[in-house]
Scaffold this motif. Structure first.
Motif: not given
Ligand SMILES: CSCC[C@H](NC=O)C(=O)O
Ligand SMILES: [Zn+2]
Ligand SMILES: [Zn+2]
Length: 408
Positions: A195-200, A210-223, A298-304
């Motif tokens: 069971w893996v939780r990815v946090t962006s 138009f904010i760059e480097d958002t948590a949502a964009e990076k989470l979308h890539k992992v998903v 991208g930066e700041g994407v981790t998992f537990e």
């Protein structure tokens, strides 16, 4: 054994229905009532009953039928006492009433998973004892709490206790799944739950920009990466008729969290996945794969991990394994067709196999749709009674396996 009319129900069926009425339903199971029921069964059967409290309020109940040769390892018949919750409004009958319809179907939570098996073990032992049998190997029946939520307050703790060591288990039977065909499925391994939780994390700000480097964009890539992997495994399963579900890795996106308002770009978002990793997968390489999906986003994407099983084990299904030889021979003698498979889900068998006890997952229910965890979970009384018969043939075979090389 044959089923009888409502006016003269088979006593094994009556006992099954009594056990089904005990509300051992998660998240607040009435374990006290289940233990009291089992203690009374032990008394009726003339078996010793040991209660091992593995955590406060979590008791493993062990009923023991001693064998004639105490130097031999024992047979462990395991079942869990808890059941999963219900959506009551979706059931045709009260799931804790154990209603039996005119055709003989018994509706109840736990009818397949796995109160049937607990009673089948008990009734098979009762029959064999009544007929005056005794076998070389001791038979222990273990009734454990907490399986449906991971076994962490149940079998996981129990296998580490001296009381478990003292059972000297050589082989175990545990739960499997029903089979809608004429055949019976037997499970020799399981997939590993991860069971893996990815946090962006990313830049926050006003929802109009138009904010760059958002948590949502990076989470979308992992998903996307993980769901592409899911599709690949699904195609692999679909395109090979020899592969069964348990032989490939599955994953589902089961939770999305984050955000506070429509117009606030959040700094953190997370996605939770339920992976079931096939037993032939290199787990180290698989974790590196997860790592690289996160890094590529991208930066700041981790998992537990919420759950990370690292000890997949396979119980051999050839005659090099004397337990398999005895089990499959007894099934052959009964003309049962066996379909050996890897269990897609996780059971307490994984804890047993991990401490070196070979185990088979077997729920003797053929011609029965797989309804565990589903609405209207039910079992036909004739299938239930046939299961008792099946155990009355399996137990003598298993409890009479001659001394293994390691035991002489
Ligand atoms: C992984 S811990 C939870 C165990 C659970 N077992 C039965 O359904 C399962 O989800 O497979
Ligand atoms: Zn179960
Ligand atoms: Zn279950």
């Amino acid at each position: 054994m044959t089923s009888k009319g409502p006016e003269e129900e088979h006593p094994s069926v009556t006992l099954f229905r009594q056990y089904l009425r005990i509300r051992t339903v998660q998240p607040k199971p009435d374990y006290g009532a289940a233990v009291a029921f089992l203690e009374e069964r032990a008394r009726q059967l003339g078996l010793s009953c040991q209660k091992v409290e593995v955590a406060p309020g979590y008791v493993v109940t062990v009923l023991t039928w001693p064998g004639t040769n105490p130097t031999l390892s024992s047979i462990l018949l395991n079942s869990h006492t808890d059941v999963v919750p219900v959506f009551k409004e979706c059931w045709s009958h009260d799931p804790f009433e154990a209603f039996k319809d005119s055709e003989g179907y018994i509706y109840a939570r736990g009818a397949q998973d796995m109160k049937c098996i607990s009673i089948q073990y008990l009734e098979a032992v009762r029959m064999l004892k009544m007929e005056g049998h005794q076998f070389p190997r001791t038979i222990h029946m273990t009734f454990v709490p907490d399986e449906e939520v991971g076994g962490h307050q149940g079998m996981e703790l129990f296998v580490q206790r001296p009381e478990f060591q003292a059972l000297r288990a050589g082989f175990a039977l545990d739960e499997g799944l029903a089979n809608p065909t004429d055949a019976f499925t037997v499970f020799y391994s399981e997939r590993s739950p991860w069971w893996v939780r990815v946090t962006s994390t990313g830049k926050p700000g006003h929802g109009s920009r138009f904010i760059e480097d958002t948590a949502a964009e990076k989470l979308h890539k992992v998903v996307s990466s993980i769901l592409a992997f899911r599709e690949k495994e699904w195609q692999r399963l679909q395109s090979n008729p020899h592969l069964k579900e348990g032989a490939v890795t599955s994953v589902n996106l089961t939770k999305l969290e984050g955000g506070v308002a429509y117009n606030v770009v959040p700094a953190t978002m997370s996605a939770s996945f339920d992976f079931r990793v096939a037993p032939d997968v290199d787990l180290k390489a698989f974790e590196e794969q997860l790592q690289s999906w996160c890094q590529a986003a991208g930066e700041g994407v981790t998992f537990e991990f919420g759950q990370k099983w690292m000890q997949p084990q396979v119980t051999p299904t050839d005659d090099s394994n004397p337990w398999w030889a005895a089990f499959s021979r007894a099934c052959k003698d009964m003309n049962l067709t066996l379909e050996p498979e890897i269990l897609p889900a996780a059971t307490d068998s994984r804890y047993l196999r991990a401490v070196g006890v070979p185990a088979l997952g077997f729920s003797p229910m053929n011609r029965t749709p797989v309804l565990l965890h589903d609405h209207d979970e039910r079992l036909h009384e004739a299938v239930f009674l046939r299961g008792v018969d099946i155990y009355t043939r399996l137990l003598p075979a298993l409890a009479s396996v001659p001394a293994l090389p390691s035991e002489s």
